[in-house]
Design a protein around this motif. Structure first.
Motif, PDB file in Angstrom:
ATOM      1  N   VAL A  84       0.857  -1.184   0.000  1.00 14.87           N
ATOM      2  CA  VAL A  84       0.000   0.000   0.000  1.00 14.87           C
ATOM      3  C   VAL A  84       0.896   1.238   0.000  1.00 14.87           C
ATOM      4  CG1 VAL A  84      -1.698   1.339   1.310  1.00 14.87           C
ATOM      5  CG2 VAL A  84      -1.918  -1.160   1.169  1.00 14.87           C
ATOM      6  N   VAL A  85       0.634   2.135  -0.960  1.00 12.53           N
ATOM      7  CA  VAL A  85       1.353   3.416  -1.025  1.00 12.53           C
ATOM      8  C   VAL A  85       0.313   4.514  -0.883  1.00 12.53           C
ATOM      9  CG1 VAL A  85       2.789   4.937  -2.453  1.00 12.53           C
ATOM     10  CG2 VAL A  85       3.154   2.450  -2.523  1.00 12.53           C
ATOM     11  N   THR A  86       0.379   5.282   0.205  1.00 15.78           N
ATOM     12  CA  THR A  86      -0.621   6.320   0.414  1.00 15.78           C
ATOM     13  C   THR A  86      -0.009   7.726   0.406  1.00 15.78           C
ATOM     14  OG1 THR A  86      -2.449   7.076   1.816  1.00 15.78           O
ATOM     15  CG2 THR A  86      -0.556   6.162   2.963  1.00 15.78           C
ATOM     16  N   ASP A  87      -0.717   8.614  -0.264  1.00 14.48           N
ATOM     17  CA  ASP A  87      -0.375  10.035  -0.336  1.00 14.48           C
ATOM     18  C   ASP A  87      -1.031  10.677   0.894  1.00 14.48           C
ATOM     19  OD1 ASP A  87      -0.152  12.708  -0.993  1.00 14.48           O
ATOM     20  OD2 ASP A  87      -1.070  12.529  -2.976  1.00 14.48           O
ATOM     21  N   ARG A  88      -0.287  10.824   1.969  1.00 17.42           N
ATOM     22  CA  ARG A  88      -0.683  11.310   3.300  1.00 17.42           C
ATOM     23  C   ARG A  88      -1.301  10.197   4.157  1.00 17.42           C
ATOM     24  NH1 ARG A  88      -0.019  16.691   3.726  1.00 17.42           N
ATOM     25  NH2 ARG A  88      -0.480  18.081   1.984  1.00 17.42           N
ATOM     26  N   PHE A  89      -1.002  10.286   5.451  1.00 12.65           N
ATOM     27  CA  PHE A  89      -1.623   9.418   6.470  1.00 12.65           C
ATOM     28  C   PHE A  89      -1.582  10.199   7.785  1.00 12.65           C
ATOM     29  CE2 PHE A  89      -1.752   5.501   9.231  1.00 12.65           C
ATOM     30  CZ  PHE A  89      -2.962   5.023   8.778  1.00 12.65           C
ATOM     31  N   ALA A  90      -1.478   9.506   8.904  1.00 11.37           N
ATOM     32  CA  ALA A  90      -1.649  10.153  10.216  1.00 11.37           C
ATOM     33  C   ALA A  90      -0.646  11.278  10.495  1.00 11.37           C
ATOM     34  CB  ALA A  90      -1.551   9.100  11.315  1.00 11.37           C
ATOM     35  N   ASP A  91       0.541  11.226   9.899  1.00 13.26           N
ATOM     36  CA  ASP A  91       1.515  12.301  10.154  1.00 13.26           C
ATOM     37  C   ASP A  91       0.996  13.646   9.667  1.00 13.26           C
ATOM     38  OD1 ASP A  91       3.428  10.585  11.362  1.00 13.26           O
ATOM     39  OD2 ASP A  91       4.095   9.934   9.378  1.00 13.26           O
ATOM     40  N   SER A  92       0.148  13.637   8.630  1.00 14.13           N
ATOM     41  CA  SER A  92      -0.433  14.909   8.175  1.00 14.13           C
ATOM     42  C   SER A  92      -1.281  15.524   9.272  1.00 14.13           C
ATOM     43  CB  SER A  92      -1.296  14.697   6.922  1.00 14.13           C
ATOM     44  OG  SER A  92      -0.496  14.641   5.764  1.00 14.13           O
ATOM     45  N   THR A  93      -2.046  14.695   9.989  1.00 17.28           N
ATOM     46  CA  THR A  93      -2.861  15.228  11.090  1.00 17.28           C
ATOM     47  C   THR A  93      -1.954  15.755  12.199  1.00 17.28           C
ATOM     48  OG1 THR A  93      -4.474  13.530  10.556  1.00 17.28           O
ATOM     49  CG2 THR A  93      -4.804  14.712  12.613  1.00 17.28           C
ATOM     50  N   ARG A  94      -0.910  14.976  12.530  1.00 18.07           N
ATOM     51  CA  ARG A  94       0.023  15.430  13.576  1.00 18.07           C
ATOM     52  C   ARG A  94       0.581  16.805  13.226  1.00 18.07           C
ATOM     53  NH1 ARG A  94       1.824   9.555  13.385  1.00 18.07           N
ATOM     54  NH2 ARG A  94       1.034   8.748  15.342  1.00 18.07           N
ATOM     55  N   VAL A  95       0.981  16.973  11.975  1.00 15.27           N
ATOM     56  CA  VAL A  95       1.660  18.218  11.607  1.00 15.27           C
ATOM     57  C   VAL A  95       0.650  19.337  11.315  1.00 15.27           C
ATOM     58  CG1 VAL A  95       3.175  19.318   9.910  1.00 15.27           C
ATOM     59  CG2 VAL A  95       3.755  17.072  10.850  1.00 15.27           C
ATOM     60  N   TYR A  96      -0.339  19.104  10.456  1.00 15.89           N
ATOM     61  CA  TYR A  96      -1.262  20.196  10.090  1.00 15.89           C
ATOM     62  C   TYR A  96      -2.101  20.639  11.286  1.00 15.89           C
ATOM     63  CZ  TYR A  96      -0.391  20.177   5.074  1.00 15.89           C
ATOM     64  OH  TYR A  96       0.190  20.302   3.846  1.00 15.89           O
ATOM     65  N   GLN A  97      -2.759  19.678  11.953  1.00 16.05           N
ATOM     66  CA  GLN A  97      -3.609  20.070  13.072  1.00 16.05           C
ATOM     67  C   GLN A  97      -2.744  20.510  14.257  1.00 16.05           C
ATOM     68  OE1 GLN A  97      -4.897  17.697  10.705  1.00 16.05           O
ATOM     69  NE2 GLN A  97      -6.026  19.566  10.235  1.00 16.05           N
ATOM     70  N   GLY A  98      -1.559  19.928  14.384  1.00 18.44           N
ATOM     71  CA  GLY A  98      -0.645  20.338  15.454  1.00 18.44           C
ATOM     72  C   GLY A  98      -0.121  21.745  15.250  1.00 18.44           C
ATOM     73  N   VAL A  99       0.183  22.102  13.991  1.00 20.46           N
ATOM     74  CA  VAL A  99       0.685  23.452  13.715  1.00 20.46           C
ATOM     75  C   VAL A  99      -0.454  24.470  13.810  1.00 20.46           C
ATOM     76  CG1 VAL A  99       1.583  24.953  11.875  1.00 20.46           C
ATOM     77  CG2 VAL A  99       2.716  22.793  12.378  1.00 20.46           C
ATOM     78  N   ALA A 100      -1.631  24.098  13.282  1.00 17.57           N
ATOM     79  CA  ALA A 100      -2.748  25.041  13.294  1.00 17.57           C
ATOM     80  C   ALA A 100      -3.235  25.285  14.728  1.00 17.57           C
ATOM     81  CB  ALA A 100      -3.898  24.519  12.426  1.00 17.57           C
ATOM     82  N   ARG A 101      -3.233  24.225  15.545  1.00 15.69           N
ATOM     83  CA  ARG A 101      -3.743  24.329  16.912  1.00 15.69           C
ATOM     84  C   ARG A 101      -2.892  23.465  17.826  1.00 15.69           C
ATOM     85  NH1 ARG A 101      -9.181  26.024  17.926  1.00 15.69           N
ATOM     86  NH2 ARG A 101      -8.875  25.074  19.952  1.00 15.69           N
ATOM     87  N   ALA A 102      -1.831  24.048  18.391  1.00 16.09           N
ATOM     88  CA  ALA A 102      -0.872  23.279  19.195  1.00 16.09           C
ATOM     89  C   ALA A 102      -1.550  22.546  20.346  1.00 16.09           C
ATOM     90  CB  ALA A 102       0.213  24.216  19.726  1.00 16.09           C
ATOM     91  N   GLU A 103      -2.584  23.140  20.913  1.00 17.08           N
ATOM     92  CA  GLU A 103      -3.232  22.515  22.085  1.00 17.08           C
ATOM     93  C   GLU A 103      -4.014  21.263  21.715  1.00 17.08           C
ATOM     94  OE1 GLU A 103      -3.858  25.389  20.752  1.00 17.08           O
ATOM     95  OE2 GLU A 103      -5.951  26.006  20.958  1.00 17.08           O
ATOM     96  N   LEU A 104      -4.166  20.997  20.409  1.00 17.41           N
ATOM     97  CA  LEU A 104      -4.865  19.778  19.994  1.00 17.41           C
ATOM     98  C   LEU A 104      -3.920  18.566  19.904  1.00 17.41           C
ATOM     99  CD1 LEU A 104      -7.383  20.675  17.124  1.00 17.41           C
ATOM    100  CD2 LEU A 104      -7.869  20.032  19.484  1.00 17.41           C
ATOM    101  N   ALA A 105      -2.627  18.797  20.086  1.00 11.23           N
ATOM    102  CA  ALA A 105      -1.638  17.739  19.831  1.00 11.23           C
ATOM    103  C   ALA A 105      -1.924  16.475  20.648  1.00 11.23           C
ATOM    104  CB  ALA A 105      -0.230  18.252  20.117  1.00 11.23           C
ATOM    105  N   GLU A 106      -2.324  16.632  21.921  1.00 12.72           N
ATOM    106  CA  GLU A 106      -2.588  15.467  22.758  1.00 12.72           C
ATOM    107  C   GLU A 106      -3.820  14.710  22.252  1.00 12.72           C
ATOM    108  OE1 GLU A 106      -2.177  16.519  26.944  1.00 12.72           O
ATOM    109  OE2 GLU A 106      -3.304  14.691  27.416  1.00 12.72           O
TER     110      GLU A 106
END
Ligand SMILES: Nc1ncnc2c1ncn2[C@@H]1O[C@H](COP(=O)(O)OP(=O)(O)O)[C@@H](O)[C@H]1O
Ligand SMILES: Cc1cn([C@H]2C[C@H](O)[C@@H](COP(=O)(O)OP(=O)(O)O)O2)c(=O)[nH]c1=O
Length: 245
Positions: free
Chosen positions: A89-111
């Motif tokens: 399986v080769v996927t264009d984006r997975f969970a790291d996108s959520t870690r980085v995009y949502q983490g950068v947009a809203r740091a308090e959501l990281a946990e």
């Protein structure tokens, strides 16, 4: 074998995912090439909820739940069945996108991002390639310019969504252009125009923070993540990816 491609918008992820899938297929492997948000019929429906509509359609928390819901369906319906039958399986984006995009947009959501991932996904790729590219170069590619604007300011033209929501900004960026039927450079495709508008709305400053986030992620997960220099011709980048597989 489960492989993901990550990086900022326009870094070349889709191109590299496709080239790797093609070269693996040429070796006779069954390869499922997929993407997020999306990758299964249900997750593609959720994708539309995420990228269409008003910028304030979802709160950052609801958006995180939608990305996670889409990923769960993608995992259940596409990724796990493929891996179980021995496909790659080769996927264009997975969970790291959520870690980085949502983490950068809203740091308090990281946990909450990590808690939801553990509860509902609980799977990491065997190998993740972060395609690392200067945001100005990614913008130059998207707008079809021959070379990046060396020395171009890396701050945003507009206010980056520091307390906002990445996909909402994406939606805001794409919708008006599509509605207006505005055209980009003469060689541009719809995808190019979307990428260009997204850059304009989110700003190079925001993309720079995302790039830093992906680089930090690569350092934090040395076992799984490989940082790939995304500059130069697509074939040269593909050779780096193959060497790091
Ligand atoms: N190595 C490269 N050199 C020049 N242009 C590229 C390269 N890789 C991709 N592109 C072009 O840049 C744009 C963005 O690439 P794409 O693979 O769609 O990026 P992403 O999936 O990260 O948004 C596309 O127009 C693509 O054809
Ligand atoms: C998968 C995912 C994507 N996104 C964002 C990144 C993109 O701006 C947008 C759409 O993703 P995508 O279609 O991959 O955009 P691109 O091809 O330009 O890279 O959704 C998140 O914010 N969180 C996520 O978990």
């Amino acid at each position: 074998m489960f492989i993901s491609f990550e990086g900022i918008d326009g870094s070349g992820k889709s191109t590299q995912a496709r080239l790797l899938a093609e070269s693996l297929r040429a070796e006779g492997r069954e390869v499922v090439l997929t993407r997020e948000p999306g990758g299964s019929p249900g997750a593609e429906q959720i994708r539309r909820l995420l990228v269409e509509g008003r910028a304030d359609r979802w709160s950052p928390e609801t958006e995180l739940l939608l990305f996670t819901a889409a990923r769960r369906d993608h995992l259940e319906r596409t990724i796990r069945p493929a891996l179980d039958r021995g496909a790659w399986v080769v996927t264009d984006r997975f969970a790291d996108s959520t870690r980085v995009y949502q983490g950068v947009a809203r740091a308090e959501l990281a946990e909450a991002v990590e808690d939801l991932h553990r509860l509902m996904i609980g799977t990491e790729p065997d190998r993740t390639f972060v395609i690392d590219l200067d945001p100005a170069q990614a913008l130059a590619r998207a707008t079809g310019r021959a070379s990046p604007a060396i020395g171009a300011p890396t701050t945003s033209h507009t206010i980056p969504p520091e307390n906002g929501n990445a996909a909402q900004s994406h939606r805001e960026a794409v919708t008006p252009a599509q509605k207006d039927g505005r055209r980009g450079p003469s060689t541009g495709t719809d995808k190019d125009i979307s990428a260009e508008d997204r850059f304009e709305a989110m700003g190079l400053g925001f993309q720079q923070r995302l790039r830093d986030g992906f680089r930090a992620l690569a350092l934090a997960h040395l076992d799984r993540v490989r940082l790939i220099d995304g500059s130069g011709p697509a074939e040269a980048v593909a050779a780096r990816v193959r060497a790091a597989l």
